[in-house]
Design an enzyme around this catalytic site. Sequence first.
Site, PDB file in Angstrom:
ATOM      1  N   LYS A  84      30.475  52.742  65.847  1.00 18.07           N
ATOM      2  CA  LYS A  84      30.981  51.466  65.330  1.00 18.07           C
ATOM      3  C   LYS A  84      29.933  50.830  64.423  1.00 18.07           C
ATOM      4  O   LYS A  84      28.800  50.580  64.846  1.00 18.07           O
ATOM      5  CB  LYS A  84      31.309  50.513  66.495  1.00 18.07           C
ATOM      6  CG  LYS A  84      31.862  49.177  66.044  1.00 18.07           C
ATOM      7  CD  LYS A  84      32.371  48.366  67.218  1.00 18.07           C
ATOM      8  CE  LYS A  84      31.340  47.478  67.847  1.00 18.07           C
ATOM      9  NZ  LYS A  84      30.952  46.305  67.054  1.00 18.07           N
ATOM     10  N   ASP A 113      33.801  47.557  62.071  1.00 21.56           N
ATOM     11  CA  ASP A 113      34.133  46.328  62.815  1.00 21.56           C
ATOM     12  C   ASP A 113      33.791  45.100  61.975  1.00 21.56           C
ATOM     13  O   ASP A 113      32.784  44.438  62.197  1.00 21.56           O
ATOM     14  CB  ASP A 113      33.345  46.329  64.137  1.00 21.56           C
ATOM     15  CG  ASP A 113      33.763  45.206  65.064  1.00 21.56           C
ATOM     16  OD1 ASP A 113      34.838  44.611  64.844  1.00 21.56           O
ATOM     17  OD2 ASP A 113      33.011  44.926  66.028  1.00 21.56           O
ATOM     18  N   LYS A 156      36.117  42.566  61.325  1.00 19.42           N
ATOM     19  CA  LYS A 156      36.934  41.413  61.771  1.00 19.42           C
ATOM     20  C   LYS A 156      37.382  40.548  60.582  1.00 19.42           C
ATOM     21  O   LYS A 156      37.049  39.370  60.474  1.00 19.42           O
ATOM     22  CB  LYS A 156      36.157  40.575  62.792  1.00 19.42           C
ATOM     23  CG  LYS A 156      35.812  41.343  64.059  1.00 19.42           C
ATOM     24  CD  LYS A 156      35.277  40.444  65.139  1.00 19.42           C
ATOM     25  CE  LYS A 156      34.952  41.203  66.405  1.00 19.42           C
ATOM     26  NZ  LYS A 156      33.772  42.080  66.301  1.00 19.42           N
ATOM     27  N   ASP A 205      41.479  36.510  56.135  1.00 13.05           N
ATOM     28  CA  ASP A 205      41.573  35.877  54.809  1.00 13.05           C
ATOM     29  C   ASP A 205      43.045  35.848  54.423  1.00 13.05           C
ATOM     30  O   ASP A 205      43.907  36.107  55.267  1.00 13.05           O
ATOM     31  CB  ASP A 205      40.727  36.688  53.796  1.00 13.05           C
ATOM     32  CG  ASP A 205      40.178  35.810  52.681  1.00 13.05           C
ATOM     33  OD1 ASP A 205      40.982  35.102  52.030  1.00 13.05           O
ATOM     34  OD2 ASP A 205      38.963  35.833  52.449  1.00 13.05           O
ATOM     35  N   THR A 255      36.063  37.420  72.883  1.00 12.08           N
ATOM     36  CA  THR A 255      35.660  37.195  74.275  1.00 12.08           C
ATOM     37  C   THR A 255      34.654  36.046  74.389  1.00 12.08           C
ATOM     38  O   THR A 255      34.421  35.535  75.472  1.00 12.08           O
ATOM     39  CB  THR A 255      35.074  38.482  74.891  1.00 12.08           C
ATOM     40  OG1 THR A 255      34.194  39.065  73.944  1.00 12.08           O
ATOM     41  CG2 THR A 255      36.156  39.468  75.252  1.00 12.08           C
ATOM     42  N   ARG A 257      24.390  48.239  74.020  1.00 11.08           N
ATOM     43  CA  ARG A 257      23.056  48.265  74.640  1.00 11.08           C
ATOM     44  C   ARG A 257      22.848  49.235  75.795  1.00 11.08           C
ATOM     45  O   ARG A 257      21.779  49.844  75.882  1.00 11.08           O
ATOM     46  CB  ARG A 257      22.660  46.837  75.044  1.00 11.08           C
ATOM     47  CG  ARG A 257      22.307  45.988  73.832  1.00 11.08           C
ATOM     48  CD  ARG A 257      22.346  44.519  74.118  1.00 11.08           C
ATOM     49  NE  ARG A 257      23.718  44.044  74.266  1.00 11.08           N
ATOM     50  CZ  ARG A 257      24.052  42.776  74.423  1.00 11.08           C
ATOM     51  NH1 ARG A 257      23.107  41.849  74.459  1.00 11.08           N
ATOM     52  NH2 ARG A 257      25.313  42.425  74.530  1.00 11.08           N
TER      53      ARG A 257
HETATM   54  O1  C5P Z   1      25.648  45.849  73.539  1.00 17.88           O
HETATM   55  P1  C5P Z   1      27.082  45.657  73.952  1.00 17.88           P
HETATM   56  O2  C5P Z   1      27.611  46.803  74.802  1.00 17.88           O
HETATM   57  O3  C5P Z   1      27.339  44.306  74.555  1.00 17.88           O
HETATM   58  O4  C5P Z   1      27.874  45.735  72.563  1.00 17.88           O
HETATM   59  C1  C5P Z   1      29.244  45.465  72.467  1.00 17.88           C
HETATM   60  C2  C5P Z   1      29.685  45.599  71.051  1.00 17.88           C
HETATM   61  O5  C5P Z   1      31.056  45.206  70.984  1.00 17.88           O
HETATM   62  C3  C5P Z   1      28.942  44.718  70.055  1.00 17.88           C
HETATM   63  O6  C5P Z   1      28.906  45.418  68.807  1.00 17.88           O
HETATM   64  C4  C5P Z   1      29.805  43.499  69.921  1.00 17.88           C
HETATM   65  O7  C5P Z   1      29.706  42.889  68.676  1.00 17.88           O
HETATM   66  C5  C5P Z   1      31.199  44.108  70.092  1.00 17.88           C
HETATM   67  N1  C5P Z   1      32.217  43.171  70.568  1.00 17.88           N
HETATM   68  C6  C5P Z   1      32.092  42.454  71.746  1.00 17.88           C
HETATM   69  N2  C5P Z   1      33.087  41.575  72.130  1.00 17.88           N
HETATM   70  C7  C5P Z   1      34.178  41.452  71.380  1.00 17.88           C
HETATM   71  C8  C5P Z   1      34.315  42.186  70.198  1.00 17.88           C
HETATM   72  C9  C5P Z   1      33.308  43.058  69.824  1.00 17.88           C
HETATM   73  O8  C5P Z   1      31.119  42.591  72.451  1.00 17.88           O
HETATM   74  N3  C5P Z   1      35.137  40.641  71.782  1.00 17.88           N
END
Ligand code: C5P
Length: 235
Positions: free
Chosen positions: A37, A66, A68, A71, A122, A212
């Site tokens: 991603k 990603d 998002k 517009d 979220t 992460r």
């Molecule tokens: O590091 P982590 O596992 O929290 O990363 C989650 C990924 O998913 C990040 O790139 C974050 O921007 C993305 N994301 C999220 N919540 C959302 C949409 C996308 O955590 N609602």
Amino acid sequence: MSSDRARSSLIVALDVPDADAALALAGTLAGHVGMLKIGLELFVAEGPSIVQRVKAAHPELGIFLDLKLHDIPNTMAGAITSARKLGADLITVHAGSGVEHLRACVEAAGDELGVLAVTVLTSQDAAACQQAGHTRPVSEIVGMRVDAAREAGCAGIVCSGQELLSLRERAGSLYKVVPGIRPAGAAVGDQKRVMTPARAIGDGATHLVVGRPIRNAEDPAAAADAIVAEIDGAL
Ligand code: C5P
């Protein structure tokens, strides 16, 4: 040996600041995950060519852009056409834009690029939605946006793991892409409502987005393998 299906459902977030770090992580994870991603941090730093560079280095891996988008329909459709030319496989747009916008995106995407509709971020809770002028409960807003995604012909939705069960019927065959995934014992970080890989798959997720817990692991490939094994056990 974990199944190809389990591996293809694991999307790893390349949330790194530059192309060198992204290509190094992609190289480490090739063969262990299904998709990478590329989010705003990397895209804004490196420009659209980062999509082509990652794709050229690892043609077997899917690219999830990603961005998002949100517009007017014509502008969103233009951005989708550009993303399609870059070779991305999935792209996110905000479902709150409305059905007309989503439809314009789906038309521009054609068959090669899947449009994923982000329902409600979220990071937005009930108070934030109210502040933005929404009078309905968050669950209702999410449901309406799932309906819009289906009506427009989107490939899927991005939603919280907590919403999976309540959306199951309504979302039908849409992809259900779920971030906020944490294997048992992993650090939660800034995510508020997390879920294990097995639970999310059991509740109906079709794809998991993990950042992460893989990126910061001592051995990212082994961390990815462990998650794929957990997904496989839940399929
Ligand atoms: O590091 P982590 O596992 O929290 O990363 C989650 C990924 O998913 C990040 O790139 C974050 O921007 C993305 N994301 C999220 N919540 C959302 C949409 C996308 O955590 N609602």
